[in-house]
Motif scaffolding. Structure first.
Motif, PDB file in Angstrom:
ATOM      1  N   ARG A  55     100.800 102.390  59.818  1.00  0.00           N
ATOM      2  CA  ARG A  55     101.225 103.841  61.345  1.00  0.00           C
ATOM      3  C   ARG A  55     102.304 103.523  61.577  1.00  0.00           C
ATOM      4  O   ARG A  55     102.530 102.446  62.231  1.00  0.00           O
ATOM      5  CB  ARG A  55      99.641 103.915  61.948  1.00  0.00           C
ATOM      6  CG  ARG A  55      99.895 104.554  63.164  1.00  0.00           C
ATOM      7  CD  ARG A  55      98.933 105.012  64.360  1.00  0.00           C
ATOM      8  NE  ARG A  55      97.586 105.682  63.681  1.00  0.00           N
ATOM      9  CZ  ARG A  55      96.878 105.118  64.227  1.00  0.00           C
ATOM     10  NH1 ARG A  55      96.527 106.065  65.641  1.00  0.00           N
ATOM     11  NH2 ARG A  55      95.290 106.373  63.173  1.00  0.00           N
ATOM     12  N   TYR A  56     103.312 104.649  61.978  1.00  0.00           N
ATOM     13  CA  TYR A  56     105.028 104.525  62.071  1.00  0.00           C
ATOM     14  C   TYR A  56     104.804 105.993  63.428  1.00  0.00           C
ATOM     15  O   TYR A  56     104.382 106.412  62.939  1.00  0.00           O
ATOM     16  CB  TYR A  56     105.812 104.553  61.648  1.00  0.00           C
ATOM     17  CG  TYR A  56     105.594 103.738  60.374  1.00  0.00           C
ATOM     18  CD1 TYR A  56     106.570 102.463  60.233  1.00  0.00           C
ATOM     19  CD2 TYR A  56     105.109 103.555  59.019  1.00  0.00           C
ATOM     20  CE1 TYR A  56     106.817 102.095  59.088  1.00  0.00           C
ATOM     21  CE2 TYR A  56     104.986 102.740  58.055  1.00  0.00           C
ATOM     22  CZ  TYR A  56     105.898 101.683  57.957  1.00  0.00           C
ATOM     23  OH  TYR A  56     105.951 101.105  57.157  1.00  0.00           O
ATOM     24  N   TRP A  57     105.009 105.452  64.398  1.00  0.00           N
ATOM     25  CA  TRP A  57     105.649 106.204  65.483  1.00  0.00           C
ATOM     26  C   TRP A  57     106.355 107.149  65.105  1.00  0.00           C
ATOM     27  O   TRP A  57     107.338 106.748  64.676  1.00  0.00           O
ATOM     28  CB  TRP A  57     105.900 105.402  67.203  1.00  0.00           C
ATOM     29  CG  TRP A  57     106.315 106.501  67.289  1.00  0.00           C
ATOM     30  CD1 TRP A  57     105.719 107.448  69.093  1.00  0.00           C
ATOM     31  CD2 TRP A  57     108.103 106.832  68.062  1.00  0.00           C
ATOM     32  NE1 TRP A  57     106.967 107.956  69.680  1.00  0.00           N
ATOM     33  CE2 TRP A  57     107.599 107.972  68.918  1.00  0.00           C
ATOM     34  CE3 TRP A  57     108.538 106.144  67.658  1.00  0.00           C
ATOM     35  CZ2 TRP A  57     108.849 108.274  69.477  1.00  0.00           C
ATOM     36  CZ3 TRP A  57     110.360 106.509  68.168  1.00  0.00           C
ATOM     37  CH2 TRP A  57     110.079 107.135  69.308  1.00  0.00           C
ATOM     38  N   LEU A  58     106.927 108.474  65.376  1.00  0.00           N
ATOM     39  CA  LEU A  58     107.687 110.098  64.319  1.00  0.00           C
ATOM     40  C   LEU A  58     108.241 109.848  66.300  1.00  0.00           C
ATOM     41  O   LEU A  58     109.945 110.267  66.380  1.00  0.00           O
ATOM     42  CB  LEU A  58     106.948 110.185  63.878  1.00  0.00           C
ATOM     43  CG  LEU A  58     106.941 110.536  62.781  1.00  0.00           C
ATOM     44  CD1 LEU A  58     106.515 111.590  61.824  1.00  0.00           C
ATOM     45  CD2 LEU A  58     107.784 109.944  62.156  1.00  0.00           C
ATOM     46  N   ALA A  59     107.386 110.796  67.478  1.00  0.00           N
ATOM     47  CA  ALA A  59     108.038 111.110  68.041  1.00  0.00           C
ATOM     48  C   ALA A  59     107.210 111.146  69.105  1.00  0.00           C
ATOM     49  O   ALA A  59     105.785 110.807  69.664  1.00  0.00           O
ATOM     50  CB  ALA A  59     108.365 112.737  67.870  1.00  0.00           C
ATOM     51  N   THR A  60     107.865 111.740  70.976  1.00  0.00           N
ATOM     52  CA  THR A  60     107.209 111.521  71.576  1.00  0.00           C
ATOM     53  C   THR A  60     106.894 112.966  72.321  1.00  0.00           C
ATOM     54  O   THR A  60     108.778 113.529  72.209  1.00  0.00           O
ATOM     55  CB  THR A  60     106.970 110.337  72.708  1.00  0.00           C
ATOM     56  OG1 THR A  60     107.223 109.312  72.249  1.00  0.00           O
ATOM     57  CG2 THR A  60     106.920 111.137  73.917  1.00  0.00           C
ATOM     58  N   GLY A  61     106.698 113.876  72.739  1.00  0.00           N
ATOM     59  CA  GLY A  61     107.272 115.528  73.526  1.00  0.00           C
ATOM     60  C   GLY A  61     105.976 116.082  73.196  1.00  0.00           C
ATOM     61  O   GLY A  61     104.666 115.776  73.186  1.00  0.00           O
ATOM     62  N   SER A  62     106.619 117.465  73.873  1.00  0.00           N
ATOM     63  CA  SER A  62     105.501 119.090  73.518  1.00  0.00           C
ATOM     64  C   SER A  62     105.117 118.832  72.525  1.00  0.00           C
ATOM     65  O   SER A  62     105.531 118.307  71.652  1.00  0.00           O
ATOM     66  CB  SER A  62     106.391 119.773  74.118  1.00  0.00           C
ATOM     67  OG  SER A  62     107.659 120.298  73.211  1.00  0.00           O
ATOM     68  N   LEU A  63     104.024 120.052  72.261  1.00  0.00           N
ATOM     69  CA  LEU A  63     103.330 119.563  71.276  1.00  0.00           C
ATOM     70  C   LEU A  63     104.227 120.618  70.075  1.00  0.00           C
ATOM     71  O   LEU A  63     104.513 120.416  68.475  1.00  0.00           O
ATOM     72  CB  LEU A  63     102.414 120.615  71.161  1.00  0.00           C
ATOM     73  CG  LEU A  63     100.599 120.067  71.677  1.00  0.00           C
ATOM     74  CD1 LEU A  63      99.846 121.538  72.266  1.00  0.00           C
ATOM     75  CD2 LEU A  63     100.349 118.675  71.593  1.00  0.00           C
ATOM     76  N   ASP A  64     105.092 121.145  70.339  1.00  0.00           N
ATOM     77  CA  ASP A  64     106.329 121.793  69.648  1.00  0.00           C
ATOM     78  C   ASP A  64     107.587 120.924  69.168  1.00  0.00           C
ATOM     79  O   ASP A  64     107.361 120.896  68.312  1.00  0.00           O
ATOM     80  CB  ASP A  64     107.015 123.319  70.547  1.00  0.00           C
ATOM     81  CG  ASP A  64     106.051 124.215  71.084  1.00  0.00           C
ATOM     82  OD1 ASP A  64     105.053 124.768  69.712  1.00  0.00           O
ATOM     83  OD2 ASP A  64     106.552 125.137  71.517  1.00  0.00           O
ATOM     84  N   GLU A  65     108.068 120.084  69.736  1.00  0.00           N
ATOM     85  CA  GLU A  65     108.428 119.397  69.608  1.00  0.00           C
ATOM     86  C   GLU A  65     108.102 118.376  68.799  1.00  0.00           C
ATOM     87  O   GLU A  65     108.376 117.899  67.477  1.00  0.00           O
ATOM     88  CB  GLU A  65     108.892 118.287  71.074  1.00  0.00           C
ATOM     89  CG  GLU A  65     109.613 119.105  72.185  1.00  0.00           C
ATOM     90  CD  GLU A  65     110.308 118.337  73.249  1.00  0.00           C
ATOM     91  OE1 GLU A  65     111.030 118.477  74.097  1.00  0.00           O
ATOM     92  OE2 GLU A  65     109.241 117.739  73.947  1.00  0.00           O
ATOM     93  N   LEU A  66     106.365 117.513  68.842  1.00  0.00           N
ATOM     94  CA  LEU A  66     105.647 117.435  67.844  1.00  0.00           C
ATOM     95  C   LEU A  66     105.956 117.474  66.090  1.00  0.00           C
ATOM     96  O   LEU A  66     106.166 116.956  65.121  1.00  0.00           O
ATOM     97  CB  LEU A  66     104.809 116.730  68.458  1.00  0.00           C
ATOM     98  CG  LEU A  66     105.525 115.698  69.424  1.00  0.00           C
ATOM     99  CD1 LEU A  66     103.386 115.402  70.575  1.00  0.00           C
ATOM    100  CD2 LEU A  66     105.437 114.837  69.198  1.00  0.00           C
ATOM    101  N   GLN A  67     106.144 118.404  66.499  1.00  0.00           N
ATOM    102  CA  GLN A  67     105.678 120.110  64.875  1.00  0.00           C
ATOM    103  C   GLN A  67     106.917 120.032  64.284  1.00  0.00           C
ATOM    104  O   GLN A  67     107.297 120.135  63.551  1.00  0.00           O
ATOM    105  CB  GLN A  67     105.004 121.276  65.561  1.00  0.00           C
ATOM    106  CG  GLN A  67     104.818 121.781  63.776  1.00  0.00           C
ATOM    107  CD  GLN A  67     103.515 121.296  63.283  1.00  0.00           C
ATOM    108  OE1 GLN A  67     102.731 121.590  63.899  1.00  0.00           O
ATOM    109  NE2 GLN A  67     104.351 121.473  62.282  1.00  0.00           N
TER     110      GLN A  67
END
Length: 80
Positions: A55-67
């Protein structure tokens, strides 16, 4: 030959990577959304040829930012 894709480092400075993957070795890529924390976090589980699922982290933020982060990652591996 495929270009290596950098995997972001959650604890490093913005844009920092400690791991690079060869997208042609990806067997499975699965988005994992962690809504238990705020702001939300996006991880990707990767199964690479000859390795265990990681498992790798990709991003943190709002649902739109994660999408948007997932779409960008999927485009990178699709175009490799």
């Amino acid at each position: 030959m495929s270009a290596l894709i950098p995997m972001p480092d959650e604890r490093g400075p913005a844009g920092a990577s400690r791991t690079w993957i060869n997208p042609s070795h990806i067997v499975l890529a699965n988005a994992i959304l962690d809504r238990q924390v705020q702001p939300n976090k996006l991880y990707v589980e990767l199964k690479l040829v000859g390795m265990n699922v990681t498992r790798y982290w990709l991003a943190t933020g709002s649902l739109d930012e994660l999408q948007a982060a997932w779409d960008a990652f999927a485009e990178k591996i699709a175009n490799a």
